[in-house]
Motif scaffolding. Structure first.
Motif, PDB file in Angstrom:
ATOM      1  N   PHE A  34       0.812  -1.213   0.000  1.00  0.00           N
ATOM      2  CA  PHE A  34       0.000   0.000   0.000  1.00  0.00           C
ATOM      3  C   PHE A  34       0.853   1.275   0.000  1.00  0.00           C
ATOM      4  O   PHE A  34       0.532   2.258  -0.672  1.00  0.00           O
ATOM      5  CB  PHE A  34      -0.955  -0.024   1.206  1.00  0.00           C
ATOM      6  N   TYR A  35       1.963   1.253   0.775  1.00  0.00           N
ATOM      7  CA  TYR A  35       2.897   2.408   0.803  1.00  0.00           C
ATOM      8  C   TYR A  35       3.258   2.868  -0.593  1.00  0.00           C
ATOM      9  O   TYR A  35       3.405   4.029  -0.877  1.00  0.00           O
ATOM     10  CB  TYR A  35       4.275   1.981   1.309  1.00  0.00           C
ATOM     11  N   VAL A  36       3.553   1.857  -1.405  1.00  0.00           N
ATOM     12  CA  VAL A  36       4.083   2.128  -2.734  1.00  0.00           C
ATOM     13  C   VAL A  36       2.963   2.671  -3.614  1.00  0.00           C
ATOM     14  O   VAL A  36       3.153   3.640  -4.354  1.00  0.00           O
ATOM     15  CB  VAL A  36       4.736   0.858  -3.331  1.00  0.00           C
ATOM     16  N   LYS A  37       1.786   2.076  -3.471  1.00  0.00           N
ATOM     17  CA  LYS A  37       0.631   2.565  -4.243  1.00  0.00           C
ATOM     18  C   LYS A  37       0.324   4.020  -3.882  1.00  0.00           C
ATOM     19  O   LYS A  37       0.042   4.841  -4.738  1.00  0.00           O
ATOM     20  CB  LYS A  37      -0.591   1.684  -3.981  1.00  0.00           C
ATOM     21  N   ARG A  38       0.390   4.311  -2.586  1.00  0.00           N
ATOM     22  CA  ARG A  38       0.120   5.676  -2.125  1.00  0.00           C
ATOM     23  C   ARG A  38       1.170   6.640  -2.688  1.00  0.00           C
ATOM     24  O   ARG A  38       0.858   7.773  -3.068  1.00  0.00           O
ATOM     25  CB  ARG A  38       0.135   5.684  -0.582  1.00  0.00           C
ATOM     26  N   THR A  39       2.408   6.170  -2.750  1.00  0.00           N
ATOM     27  CA  THR A  39       3.483   7.010  -3.284  1.00  0.00           C
ATOM     28  C   THR A  39       3.313   7.210  -4.797  1.00  0.00           C
ATOM     29  O   THR A  39       3.564   8.307  -5.301  1.00  0.00           O
ATOM     30  CB  THR A  39       4.855   6.405  -2.919  1.00  0.00           C
ATOM     31  N   ILE A  40       2.874   6.176  -5.480  1.00  0.00           N
ATOM     32  CA  ILE A  40       2.640   6.323  -6.928  1.00  0.00           C
ATOM     33  C   ILE A  40       1.519   7.340  -7.177  1.00  0.00           C
ATOM     34  O   ILE A  40       1.609   8.152  -8.100  1.00  0.00           O
ATOM     35  CB  ILE A  40       2.340   4.949  -7.578  1.00  0.00           C
ATOM     36  N   GLU A  41       0.511   7.322  -6.317  1.00  0.00           N
ATOM     37  CA  GLU A  41      -0.565   8.331  -6.443  1.00  0.00           C
ATOM     38  C   GLU A  41      -0.016   9.740  -6.244  1.00  0.00           C
ATOM     39  O   GLU A  41      -0.385  10.674  -6.950  1.00  0.00           O
ATOM     40  CB  GLU A  41      -1.670   8.070  -5.410  1.00  0.00           C
TER      41      GLU A  41
END
Ligand code: 173
Length: 319
Positions: A34-41
């Motif tokens: 999720f961290y990474v998805k949030r960062t991609i957003e």
């Protein structure tokens, strides 16, 4: 003739100004976290707002650069930016892992000299700019598959990163360092009896399927941040650098997000059948204090120069 002069003196500088900078970013955490998805957003938002000036190009996770190599890749400029926790790049400098000992917040560290000190050390030892901390207010826990009734891990093999090493060893655990991406298989094969991990992000990697107990209370404070190659950072046009500083700071300023998120993750673990192991009040207090004591003791041993300086800005000062 007139036209050529017009181009040379008026249009050419405009063209130079319009040069868009592209920064290559890799994540030390698996892409499905999720961290990474949030960062991609966040990256997508930056790319929209900074169009024409700055674009961040997300290259990928540990398949692009292995978890424990991201720090070196940023240091040497193989990539421009990294999304990582300090524990993953102690091979660059031991200080990277000390940020887990933060009791003051990232916002407080921007005011009390902590952010500047971190950047002094990161520049000197890691050729890095520490842009912003984007995960905090998140304790770590010990997760195990065998029941214990006291903080004693003799005969147990526990997956670690540098975050947990000295603390778990002090409870006589046999420790094994792995990247997050290898934990599921290790659990599945029974190679490990447990692991250290934050209160959140267990579900991202399906570890709830292989986890029986969480030991409470938690300890330390997980730190995940955006770091950047220092030469690249310094080489940015001033306006672009300011824009990047503004955007990373705005991301950091959303860290309160994790407070509610962690409460929800705690509930989600209970709902998934993960049982909690708690000790009596005195034992719990001693457990947390021991983690802190061992953390600072090994920090100061690993960095006699910066350990004590970091303690002043990271630890809450006793009044
Ligand atoms: O357990 C880990 O992989 C680890 O050290 C860590 C640190 C910060 C956030 C998540 C995991």
């Amino acid at each position: 003739m007139k036209r050529i002069v017009f181009f040379a003196f008026v249009l050419a500088p405009l063209a130079a100004q319009a040069q868009e900078v592209t920064l290559r970013l890799v994540s030390a955490f698996p892409e499905n976290q999720f961290y990474v998805k949030r960062t991609i957003e966040w990256v997508e938002k930056v790319n929209k707002e900074a169009k024409g000036t700055l674009q961040i190009n997300f290259i990928g996770g540990p398949k692009a650069i292995p978890t424990f190599e991201v720090g070196n890749a940023v240091k040497t400029g193989v990539v421009d930016m990294g999304f990582s926790t300090g524990a993953f790049y102690t091979n660059v400098m031991p200080e990277a892992d000390f940020l887990k000992l933060s009791e003051t917040s990232a916002a407080e560290q921007r005011k009390n000299g902590g952010y500047d000190l971190i950047n002094k050390i990161w520049a000197e030892k890691g050729n890095m700019r520490y842009l912003a901390k984007v995960v905090e207010f998140t304790p770590f826990h010990l997760y195990i598959n065998k029941k214990i009734d006291k903080p004693e891990l003799t005969g147990m093999k526990i997956r670690i990163t540098p975050v947990y090493r000295e603390f778990f060893q002090s409870m006589n655990a046999q420790v094994m360092t792995t990247a997050p991406g290898e934990v599921y298989t290790a659990l599945e094969r029974g190679v490990i009896d447990g692991y250290g991990w934050p209160i959140h992000a267990l579900f991202d990697l399906n570890w709830q399927e292989k986890t029986k107990f969480r030991v409470d209370p938690g300890f330390y404070n997980a730190e995940v941040s955006l770091i950047m190659n220092l030469d690249k950072y310094k080489g940015l046009p001033a306006k672009t650098r300011e824009l990047l500083d503004r955007q990373t700071l705005a991301y950091e300023q959303q860290n309160d997000f994790w407070k509610a998120y962690n409460q929800n993750e705690t509930k989600r673990q209970a709902d998934a059948g993960i049982q909690t192991i708690s000790f009596d009040a005195a034992t719990s207090k001693a457990y947390v204090e021991k983690a802190k004591e061992i953390g600072w003791e090994s920090a100061i041993k690993a960095s006699p120069q910066y350990g004590p300086q970091l303690k002043k800005v990271l630890a809450k000062q006793a009044n």
